[in-house]
Write a protein that holds these residues in place. Structure first.
Motif, mmCIF file in Angstrom:
data_model
loop_
_atom_site.group_PDB
_atom_site.id
_atom_site.type_symbol
_atom_site.label_atom_id
_atom_site.label_comp_id
_atom_site.label_asym_id
_atom_site.label_seq_id
_atom_site.Cartn_x
_atom_site.Cartn_y
_atom_site.Cartn_z
ATOM 1 N N UNK A 7 17.657 -39.980 -41.558
ATOM 2 C CA UNK A 7 18.893 -39.947 -42.331
ATOM 3 C C UNK A 7 19.420 -38.509 -42.324
ATOM 4 N N UNK A 8 20.658 -38.271 -41.907
ATOM 5 C CA UNK A 8 21.168 -36.898 -41.818
ATOM 6 C C UNK A 8 21.441 -36.278 -43.187
ATOM 7 N N UNK A 9 21.414 -34.951 -43.216
ATOM 8 C CA UNK A 9 21.724 -34.185 -44.419
ATOM 9 C C UNK A 9 23.078 -33.510 -44.227
ATOM 10 N N UNK A 10 23.989 -33.718 -45.166
ATOM 11 C CA UNK A 10 25.332 -33.146 -45.099
ATOM 12 C C UNK A 10 25.480 -32.106 -46.205
ATOM 13 N N UNK A 11 25.818 -30.886 -45.822
ATOM 14 C CA UNK A 11 26.010 -29.780 -46.766
ATOM 15 C C UNK A 11 27.477 -29.751 -47.174
ATOM 16 N N UNK A 12 27.761 -30.040 -48.431
ATOM 17 C CA UNK A 12 29.144 -30.111 -48.890
ATOM 18 C C UNK A 12 29.795 -28.742 -49.020
ATOM 19 N N UNK A 23 30.119 -36.933 -41.922
ATOM 20 C CA UNK A 23 30.071 -38.182 -42.680
ATOM 21 C C UNK A 23 30.458 -39.360 -41.780
ATOM 22 N N UNK A 24 31.459 -39.192 -40.965
ATOM 23 C CA UNK A 24 31.863 -40.261 -40.051
ATOM 24 C C UNK A 24 30.704 -40.648 -39.134
ATOM 25 N N UNK A 25 30.053 -39.656 -38.571
ATOM 26 C CA UNK A 25 28.945 -39.944 -37.673
ATOM 27 C C UNK A 25 27.832 -40.684 -38.414
ATOM 28 N N UNK A 26 27.514 -40.231 -39.633
ATOM 29 C CA UNK A 26 26.456 -40.874 -40.416
ATOM 30 C C UNK A 26 26.819 -42.320 -40.752
ATOM 31 N N UNK A 27 28.083 -42.551 -41.123
ATOM 32 C CA UNK A 27 28.504 -43.902 -41.506
ATOM 33 C C UNK A 27 28.524 -44.851 -40.315
ATOM 34 N N UNK A 28 28.817 -44.319 -39.129
ATOM 35 C CA UNK A 28 28.819 -45.150 -37.926
ATOM 36 C C UNK A 28 27.403 -45.456 -37.437
ATOM 37 N N UNK A 30 24.104 -44.919 -39.321
ATOM 38 C CA UNK A 30 23.106 -45.461 -40.240
ATOM 39 C C UNK A 30 23.683 -45.991 -41.550
ATOM 40 N N UNK A 31 24.897 -45.554 -41.897
ATOM 41 C CA UNK A 31 25.463 -45.940 -43.186
ATOM 42 C C UNK A 31 24.880 -45.179 -44.354
ATOM 43 N N UNK A 32 23.985 -44.225 -44.080
ATOM 44 C CA UNK A 32 23.315 -43.433 -45.095
ATOM 45 C C UNK A 32 23.410 -41.951 -44.752
ATOM 46 N N UNK A 33 23.472 -41.103 -45.788
ATOM 47 C CA UNK A 33 23.366 -39.658 -45.589
ATOM 48 C C UNK A 33 22.983 -39.005 -46.910
ATOM 49 N N UNK A 34 22.265 -37.895 -46.811
ATOM 50 C CA UNK A 34 21.987 -37.056 -47.980
ATOM 51 C C UNK A 34 23.147 -36.073 -48.157
ATOM 52 N N UNK A 35 23.392 -35.651 -49.404
ATOM 53 C CA UNK A 35 24.311 -34.550 -49.644
ATOM 54 C C UNK A 35 23.592 -33.460 -50.447
ATOM 55 N N UNK A 36 23.832 -32.213 -50.068
ATOM 56 C CA UNK A 36 23.333 -31.049 -50.809
ATOM 57 C C UNK A 36 24.525 -30.171 -51.163
ATOM 58 N N UNK A 37 24.290 -29.229 -52.087
ATOM 59 C CA UNK A 37 25.385 -28.407 -52.633
ATOM 60 C C UNK A 37 26.499 -29.287 -53.194
ATOM 61 N N UNK A 38 26.081 -30.257 -53.985
ATOM 62 C CA UNK A 38 26.993 -31.253 -54.545
ATOM 63 C C UNK A 38 27.598 -30.829 -55.874
ATOM 64 N N UNK A 39 26.998 -29.838 -56.550
ATOM 65 C CA UNK A 39 27.592 -29.305 -57.767
ATOM 66 C C UNK A 39 27.201 -29.979 -59.061
#
Length: 328
Positions: A7-12, A23-28, A30-39
């Motif tokens: 599952x990929x990690x996306x740094x906001x 996000x587009x790549x993750x949704x196409x 696996x439909x899943x992704x982690x987010x960091x620096x979300x606030x």
């Protein structure tokens, strides 16, 4: 469904267009992704964890003082282990159902619209305030993520807010998964294979692990990542994008030997909003035979309320009979 291994990690904190591409790549894929620096404030999350642990460690009689049967059509409150079903089988978890806090004079509450109303807050000091503050923070994050989702689809950043989420249906859950007494069994699950119903799920999970996501050829672990949330898309975004973004099946099995806690917030279309395919969407070949429930999200016509009630009524059949079908 594609084959993926992690599952990929996306740094906001990155440039928004770069985030949208990730996000587009993750949704196409696996439909899943982690987010960091979300606030979302770490101290607020810690308070929520401590209070949740305190509640679920109470005896059953105490917890049943806030049972779901007392929540009426709002479908709020506590359910015991085995009280929620997935594909007709009891889940090995207990939980507290919550949502946007609405007063008795709110138009949708007065009209007895299901899933709208007041919460049943356990009487632990600070619990109500912590829950409402957390829900507000993650709801704001949801609006931010749907702006990114719009950009990822080549739409305007405010597309979803204009058409679907100006008044989103926000449902929040606190789940406790006791240690699985049969960790090697394929018969018992904390929650069985399923997809989420709406647009976007924003999940806070603890350090126990147990979440798995279905790839084409195998199940992929989604282990805890420090200071992150796990995000996944739901059936309605699958429908809107014509299957470009897939609502991927996932499940939970707590084999840690410890108590597992998770905190999913479902950021979904407004209850009365009609869900349609996006202008850019070309519906792929019907995938109902591939889906866990053998149901096509692309054949669905109606409002999000129609869809979610058809699903939730299968999760709590007793409440469906006693609450939704009970005449005034």
């Amino acid at each position: 469904m594609q084959d993926f291994t992690s599952i990929p990690i996306v740094d906001l904190a990155q440039d928004k267009q770069k985030v949208a591409a990730l996000v587009r790549r993750a949704c196409c894929e696996s439909g899943f992704f982690y987010i960091v620096n979300h606030g979302v404030d770490a101290a607020l999350q810690e308070r929520l964890e401590k209070l949740s642990h305190a509640f679920f460690q109470k005896d059953e009689a105490y917890k049943m003082r806030w049972r779901m049967a007392l929540g009426g059509k709002a479908w709020r409150g506590y359910f015991p282990v085995g009280g929620e079903l997935t594909s007709g089988k009891p889940d090995l978890k207990e939980g507290l159902y919550l949502g946007t806090e609405l007063p008795a004079d709110h138009p949708k509450v007065k009209a007895a619209v299901p899933l709208h109303g007041a919460n049943l807050f356990p009487d632990l000091p600070g619990f109500k305030d912590s829950i409402l503050s957390y829900m507000d923070a993650v709801t704001n994050l949801g609006h931010r993520l749907m702006e990114i989702m719009g950009l990822s689809l080549g739409l305007s950043a405010d597309y979803f807010h204009k058409h679907y989420t100006q008044d989103p249906l926000i449902l929040f859950r606190i789940f406790h998964y006791p240690p699985d007494p049969k960790p090697q069994s394929t018969e018992s699950w904390g929650v069985g294979e399923h997809t989420d119903y709406g647009l976007l799920t924003i999940l806070k999970q603890d350090d126990c692990g147990g979440l798995q996501v279905k790839s084409r050829s195998h199940w992929v672990d989604a282990p805890p990542v420090k200071d992150s949330f796990v995000c996944n898309i739901g059936d309605m975004l699958d429908r809107m994008t014509g299957g470009l973004y897939k609502s991927t099946p996932h499940r939970v099995k707590n084999v840690s030997g410890r108590n597992r806690y998770s905190y999913p917030l479902f950021f979904d279309p407004g209850f009365d909003t009609e869900v349609k395919a996006l202008p850019l969407a070309k519906v792929e070949q019907d995938d109902r035979e591939e889906r866990w429930d053998k149901a096509s999200v692309h054949a669905f016509q109606g409002t999000y309320g129609d869809y979610v009630l058809s699903k939730v009524s299968k999760v709590f059949p007793d409440l469906k009979q006693d609450v939704l079908e009970k005449k005034p």
